[in-house]
Design an enzyme around this catalytic site. Structure first.
Site, mmCIF file in Angstrom:
data_model
loop_
_atom_site.group_PDB
_atom_site.id
_atom_site.type_symbol
_atom_site.label_atom_id
_atom_site.label_comp_id
_atom_site.label_asym_id
_atom_site.label_seq_id
_atom_site.Cartn_x
_atom_site.Cartn_y
_atom_site.Cartn_z
ATOM 1 N N PRO A 2 17.549 -17.446 7.118
ATOM 2 C CA PRO A 2 18.801 -17.701 7.248
ATOM 3 C C PRO A 2 19.253 -17.618 8.883
ATOM 4 C CG PRO A 2 18.557 -15.195 6.603
ATOM 5 C CD PRO A 2 17.169 -15.872 7.039
ATOM 6 N N GLU A 3 19.568 -19.031 9.117
ATOM 7 C CA GLU A 3 20.332 -19.237 10.243
ATOM 8 C C GLU A 3 21.677 -19.449 9.866
ATOM 9 O OE1 GLU A 3 19.298 -21.100 13.686
ATOM 10 O OE2 GLU A 3 16.946 -21.220 13.334
ATOM 11 N N HIS A 91 11.572 -6.957 -4.392
ATOM 12 C CA HIS A 91 12.394 -6.746 -3.328
ATOM 13 C C HIS A 91 13.770 -7.033 -3.201
ATOM 14 C CE1 HIS A 91 8.345 -6.934 -1.092
ATOM 15 N NE2 HIS A 91 8.146 -8.079 -1.692
ATOM 16 N N ARG A 110 11.340 -8.504 4.061
ATOM 17 C CA ARG A 110 10.978 -7.866 5.314
ATOM 18 C C ARG A 110 11.951 -6.756 5.534
ATOM 19 N NH1 ARG A 110 9.376 -12.524 9.513
ATOM 20 N NH2 ARG A 110 8.264 -10.914 10.742
#
Length: 271
Positions: A2-3, A91, A110
């Site tokens: 994500p930007e 996840h 993460r």
DNA sequence: ATAATCACCTGCTCGC
DNA sequence: TGCGAGCAGGTGATTA
């Protein structure tokens, strides 16, 4: 992934499945994200509807009668709409189940992302209170960067990536915008002219807008889609192209590290 | 106050 | 095939 363009694309993709839908159940499988998911989150959400999703920088704000849920996707987070019977993966940390039978699913390998809650109140959440202007808004202009950078020795690239200066300019688009504006990423922010900042602001807006449009084309089937929205398909002029030829002058692109972040530029085009 | 570095995690690629 | 090193789209906290 994500930007800012990906966050905006995500917002647009999930919005029709979230706004004005009743939340039936929250399932938190892994609460240990960047910050622990608050225990009271289900209490504040279940049985209610979100009025709207707003975005501030890369933060998504899900508004309801009691306040808002804040979600940040970190480095590897994503939000998808899946069917109620879709089994969660390793996840998939949080599910927001809706009465209509679909699920908003937060995945983040993460775990640098976060899911927080802010009660309706006068106080702004600490994460949001020192943020700079939105890059796509009219009040983000060259003058702002020029004034904020006086007497600053920091390199211009980490300067424009500082969320106190302007939100939402991540590593990929910082590299791309500096290339478009023909500015060397290493030079001191305090030594850049107003005119060059005006060019840089134009480049930042241009790069972000194009990426959002590119992402928008892939989000038609957000429900059940496997994600991988737009920016990978978008043409990147410098990011990930260290050692290759500059598309403008054929010079070999240099790759260095600034503030621990990969930085690619053309030392002929960018001065 | 500012600039640089660290830390939080997992997964993937690369060289040996 | 295995193993360690290094790196990845972010950003708050800590250190000089």
């Amino acid at each position: 992934m994500p930007e800012l363009p990906e966050v905006e694309t995500t917002l647009q993709g999930i919005e029709p499945f979230v706004t004005n839908h009743q939340v039936s159940k929250i399932n938190i499988r892994q609460a240990r994200l960047r910050w622990v998911v608050p225990t009271k989150l289900p209490l504040m959400l279940e049985g209610l509807k979100f009025h709207k999703i707003n975005r501030r920088g890369k933060y998504l704000l899900f508004e309801n009668d009691f306040g808002h849920m804040i979600i940040h996707l970190g480095m590897s987070g994503s939000l998808r709409i899946v069917k109620a019977d879709e089994p969660p993966g390793k996840h998939d940390h949080v599910d927001f189940c809706f009465s209509a039978g679909h699920i908003l699913r937060f995945k983040d390998p993460r775990r640098f992302g976060c899911v927080l809650w802010q009660d309706k109140s006068q106080t702004v959440h600490p994460l949001l209170q020192n943020l700079g202007p939105e890059p796509l808004s009219d009040n983000f202009e060259g003058k702002h960067l020029f004034l904020a950078s006086r007497k600053r020795s920091i390199s211009i690239k980490p300067f424009i990536m500082d969320s106190k200066i302007v939100v939402g300019v991540g590593n990929i688009y910082a590299n791309e915008a500096l290339f478009l504006a023909k500015i060397n990423p290493k030079i001191s922010a305090g030594r850049v002219s107003l005119q060059r900042y005006e060019r840089l602001v134009f480049a930042i807006k241009e790069v972000l807008k194009k990426a959002i449009i590119a992402g928008g084309t892939t989000l038609r089937d957000f429900k059940g889609s496997d994600g991988s929205p737009g920016y990978f398909k978008q043409k990147l002029n410098v990011y990930g192209r260290g050692g290759k030829k500059c598309i403008s002058c054929r010079n070999t692109l240099r790759e260095i590290r600034l503030s621990q972040r990969s930085t690619v530029y053309c030392n002929k085009c960018q001065r």
